[in-house]
Motif scaffolding. Sequence first.
Motif, PDB file in Angstrom:
ATOM      1  N   ASN A  18      -7.543   2.877  -3.449  1.00  0.00           N
ATOM      2  CA  ASN A  18      -8.094   2.243  -2.236  1.00  0.00           C
ATOM      3  C   ASN A  18      -9.608   2.379  -2.090  1.00  0.00           C
ATOM      4  O   ASN A  18     -10.226   1.619  -1.346  1.00  0.00           O
ATOM      5  CB  ASN A  18      -7.395   2.782  -0.984  1.00  0.00           C
ATOM      6  CG  ASN A  18      -7.695   4.247  -0.702  1.00  0.00           C
ATOM      7  OD1 ASN A  18      -8.222   4.952  -1.550  1.00  0.00           O
ATOM      8  ND2 ASN A  18      -7.334   4.710   0.477  1.00  0.00           N
TER       9      ASN A  18
ATOM     10  N   TYR B 245       0.850  -1.185   0.000  1.00  0.00           N
ATOM     11  CA  TYR B 245       0.000   0.000   0.000  1.00  0.00           C
ATOM     12  C   TYR B 245       0.884   1.231   0.000  1.00  0.00           C
ATOM     13  O   TYR B 245       1.882   1.296   0.719  1.00  0.00           O
ATOM     14  CB  TYR B 245      -0.905   0.021   1.240  1.00  0.00           C
ATOM     15  CG  TYR B 245      -1.795   1.242   1.300  1.00  0.00           C
ATOM     16  CD1 TYR B 245      -3.070   1.229   0.724  1.00  0.00           C
ATOM     17  CD2 TYR B 245      -1.363   2.422   1.908  1.00  0.00           C
ATOM     18  CE1 TYR B 245      -3.886   2.346   0.759  1.00  0.00           C
ATOM     19  CE2 TYR B 245      -2.177   3.555   1.948  1.00  0.00           C
ATOM     20  CZ  TYR B 245      -3.427   3.508   1.372  1.00  0.00           C
ATOM     21  OH  TYR B 245      -4.234   4.619   1.391  1.00  0.00           O
TER      22      TYR B 245
ATOM     23  N   TYR C 197      -3.433   0.517  -3.545  1.00  0.00           N
ATOM     24  CA  TYR C 197      -2.975  -0.836  -3.224  1.00  0.00           C
ATOM     25  C   TYR C 197      -2.186  -1.402  -4.405  1.00  0.00           C
ATOM     26  O   TYR C 197      -2.637  -1.310  -5.556  1.00  0.00           O
ATOM     27  CB  TYR C 197      -4.161  -1.759  -2.948  1.00  0.00           C
ATOM     28  CG  TYR C 197      -4.846  -1.524  -1.634  1.00  0.00           C
ATOM     29  CD1 TYR C 197      -4.235  -1.875  -0.427  1.00  0.00           C
ATOM     30  CD2 TYR C 197      -6.129  -0.968  -1.581  1.00  0.00           C
ATOM     31  CE1 TYR C 197      -4.871  -1.666   0.780  1.00  0.00           C
ATOM     32  CE2 TYR C 197      -6.767  -0.756  -0.372  1.00  0.00           C
ATOM     33  CZ  TYR C 197      -6.135  -1.106   0.804  1.00  0.00           C
ATOM     34  OH  TYR C 197      -6.762  -0.902   2.005  1.00  0.00           O
TER      35      TYR C 197
END
Length: 364
Positions: A219, A200, A205
């Motif tokens: 995200n 992350y 991500y």
Amino acid sequence: MMKFSKMLLTLSLSFLCILIMTSSVYGEEKINGVSLADNVNIRETPKTDSKVLAKLTIGETTQILSNKNNWYFIKTSSGSEGWVLNDLIAADEEKDPIKRGIIATDILNVRKEPDTNSNIIHTLSKENKVIITNTQDEWYEIPLSETKNGWIHSDYVKVKPNYSMGKIIGDNVHLRKGNSLESEVVKELKLGAYIYVKNYSNGWYQVSTFDGEDGWVHNELMTVLFEDNIANTVSRSANRTSLKIVQEAKKLLGKRYKYGATGPNKFDCSGFTTYVFKKCGIKLPRTSSTQATVGKKVSKSNLQTGDLVFFNSNGKGTKISHVGIYIGNGKFIHASSGSKYSVIISDITTGTYNKRYVTARRVY
């Protein structure tokens, strides 16, 4: 004198060797990790009902000091130490002490000790997934519960990296080469698609599809899935409903405020929260004062994404006259009748809304 000099030289060399060996050992043990969700609980012991000592924010870096079963013992940059479930941390793949495995035979015996003569305490079937927490000779140790472990032979297990699982929560989501909206699109991911989560960074991500394509997903368009006891291990800011609430609310940024309006193009404060929650399958009462009576009361220090936050518009007393949705990191989204006269994001920790804050409710 010569004899003393030789002795001193020998002692110095020995001390230098010890220093080098010590440095090497500690260097090997240093494993970096990144939190994959907001408000991740750091616990006193590796159990989901253990005391919470501190919390991690999404993207926060940690150092993994050791592991027990499927838990990491971590240290944060601020010095806090404690236990976090491994699903909630993306660890350095090369050094990660925990691996995942898939059973590659029809029936596999799980034994009490790493020995073929040891008692059988469980059996696994082909394609069952396991978490590997330790190795000894040709055996893997796996957790069967929080208090019970067993051993399986390595010949019958396909070992894979310890990636968490993610699920796409948007339609035709772009998998990009880099973590920015300007980055090239690798492919489109369908709603409900499952992916591996590798890392992350800055709101994105890093993921890998089941067919081996790597890339980045924003995200707000995916959620990280966790193994057992999710409710006790990670806050609701990591679950699908909370992410969808934030996603639906942010779609309405800039929409005009109008007293008594419930959407879709104009809202008052409670009309806005009612509209957003209805989009996510949750029915709320119509007014801010009645919304403040549903669900469970939560303290300001324990706010989680998706909580309703309530205010007194004149800053005096506890009478409820305004409501919004907490979205994390001290921010909330609401239909404001102030100077902006629209749906905006404001800070709950300073200024006007910090002074006018009254309470919060968790309604799902």
